[in-house]
Design a protein around this motif. Structure first.
Motif, mmCIF file in Angstrom:
data_model
loop_
_atom_site.group_PDB
_atom_site.id
_atom_site.type_symbol
_atom_site.label_atom_id
_atom_site.label_comp_id
_atom_site.label_asym_id
_atom_site.label_seq_id
_atom_site.Cartn_x
_atom_site.Cartn_y
_atom_site.Cartn_z
ATOM 1 N N ILE A 81 0.831 -1.201 0.000
ATOM 2 C CA ILE A 81 0.000 0.000 0.000
ATOM 3 C C ILE A 81 0.868 1.254 0.000
ATOM 4 O O ILE A 81 0.620 2.201 -0.759
ATOM 5 N N LYS A 82 1.897 1.262 0.831
ATOM 6 C CA LYS A 82 2.783 2.424 0.901
ATOM 7 C C LYS A 82 3.461 2.677 -0.447
ATOM 8 O O LYS A 82 3.530 3.826 -0.910
ATOM 9 N N GLU A 83 3.945 1.620 -1.091
ATOM 10 C CA GLU A 83 4.590 1.767 -2.395
ATOM 11 C C GLU A 83 3.637 2.352 -3.430
ATOM 12 O O GLU A 83 4.005 3.259 -4.195
ATOM 13 N N ILE A 84 2.419 1.850 -3.453
ATOM 14 C CA ILE A 84 1.444 2.295 -4.450
ATOM 15 C C ILE A 84 1.044 3.745 -4.206
ATOM 16 O O ILE A 84 0.932 4.549 -5.142
ATOM 17 N N VAL A 85 0.843 4.114 -2.943
ATOM 18 C CA VAL A 85 0.484 5.495 -2.615
ATOM 19 C C VAL A 85 1.593 6.451 -3.053
ATOM 20 O O VAL A 85 1.331 7.500 -3.655
ATOM 21 N N GLN A 86 2.829 6.096 -2.781
ATOM 22 C CA GLN A 86 3.947 6.959 -3.160
ATOM 23 C C GLN A 86 4.138 6.996 -4.676
ATOM 24 O O GLN A 86 4.444 8.048 -5.241
ATOM 25 N N GLU A 87 3.947 5.853 -5.323
ATOM 26 C CA GLU A 87 4.160 5.775 -6.766
ATOM 27 C C GLU A 87 3.129 6.571 -7.550
ATOM 28 O O GLU A 87 3.447 7.235 -8.532
ATOM 29 N N TYR A 88 1.866 6.519 -7.092
ATOM 30 C CA TYR A 88 0.778 7.145 -7.846
ATOM 31 C C TYR A 88 0.199 8.380 -7.160
ATOM 32 O O TYR A 88 -0.757 8.969 -7.664
ATOM 33 N N ASN A 89 0.745 8.766 -6.005
ATOM 34 C CA ASN A 89 0.304 9.969 -5.288
ATOM 35 C C ASN A 89 -1.193 9.909 -4.984
ATOM 36 O O ASN A 89 -1.946 10.844 -5.254
ATOM 37 N N ILE A 90 -1.628 8.800 -4.406
ATOM 38 C CA ILE A 90 -3.038 8.578 -4.116
ATOM 39 C C ILE A 90 -3.351 9.030 -2.691
ATOM 40 O O ILE A 90 -2.650 8.664 -1.744
#
Length: 252
Positions: free
Chosen positions: A180-189
């Motif tokens: 989740i942390k990776e995806i949030v940082q990668e896509y700025n969600i």
């Protein structure tokens, strides 16, 4: 950014949320915590429109979701990804079909485009070569990964997760947190997560909101939560000896 302003919600005459106002920060992981029955799940479901509030307003980047008609809300929902407690995958659909579902409903893509996007999302959560399996054929941790893949299929601006680590062993829970942390940082969600898991909070939270008896009782960060003098927050986070030891190690 998501803002809720003076939200109130009742069911059958019982008040669940009372005058809740909060800001969920843009591109950050915002945790909502509180004991069972505190109202945090009702808050999350109200924000995404699964419950209609009695009063108050919900804003997505300044757009008042509460006053929108069905068509206008549909446009906002295209920007929202949701990971439900228990994953909520369709048992009779393959993993690939589960991830394709929101794409076929909202995107206007061709079948091949939906399939390609679903494959990309499954690969992004490290589910490879299992597209044609069914949910019952994979582990609980992998089901959560597929649920995350489905939630990001439409490349959402907002991600909501209801107890994403529920039922998982500690090692798998850490893997889901990191994903989740990776995806949030990668896509700025902008991400909102409901949880009881203080380990998750301390690992990946940017902001923490504590709900008690349907009210916003405290808000802060994982740095400030250890030293707050808020009685109910302390009761919640220091309920176990393990958490007390984590606090001692953290402060020392």
């Amino acid at each position: 950014m998501i803002e809720v302003s003076h939200l109130t919600k009742s069911f059958d005459g019982t008040r669940i949320l009372t005058d809740v106002s909060a800001v969920f920060e843009e591109g950050k992981i915002n945790f909502t915590i509180g004991k069972s029955g505190s109202g945090k799940t009702v808050l999350l479901k109200s924000i995404v429109g699964l419950h209609e509030v009695d009063s108050g307003n919900i804003y997505f980047h300044g757009r008042n979701f509460t006053t929108m008609n069905i068509k206008q809300r549909k446009n906002i929902r295209k920007e929202i990804g949701m990971v439900f407690q228990g994953s909520a995958l369709f048992d009779s659909s393959t993993l690939e079909e589960n991830v394709m579902f929101p794409l076929k409903m909202f995107s206007g893509m061709s079948y091949d485009e939906c399939r390609d996007r679903a494959n990309f999302c499954l690969q992004r959560v490290d589910v490879v070569g299992k597209n044609h399996l069914y949910p019952s054929e994979i582990s609980g941790g992998m089901q959560k990964r597929v649920a995350i893949a489905r939630a990001i299929a439409l490349n959402p601006q907002y991600l909501f997760c209801d107890e994403p680590n529920s039922g998982l062993d500690p090692q798998t829970a850490i893997l889901i947190d990191n994903l989740i942390k990776e995806i949030v940082q990668e896509y700025n969600i902008t991400t909102v997560i409901n949880t009881h898991d203080m380990n998750s909070v301390m690992e990946i939270a940017d902001k923490i909101i504590f709900i008690h008896e349907g009210k916003l009782w405290w808000q802060g960060t994982k740095d400030t939560i250890w030293t707050t003098d808020n009685v109910e927050v302390n009761k919640f986070i220091f309920a176990s000896e393990l958490t007390k030891k984590i606090r001692e190690a953290y402060i020392d």
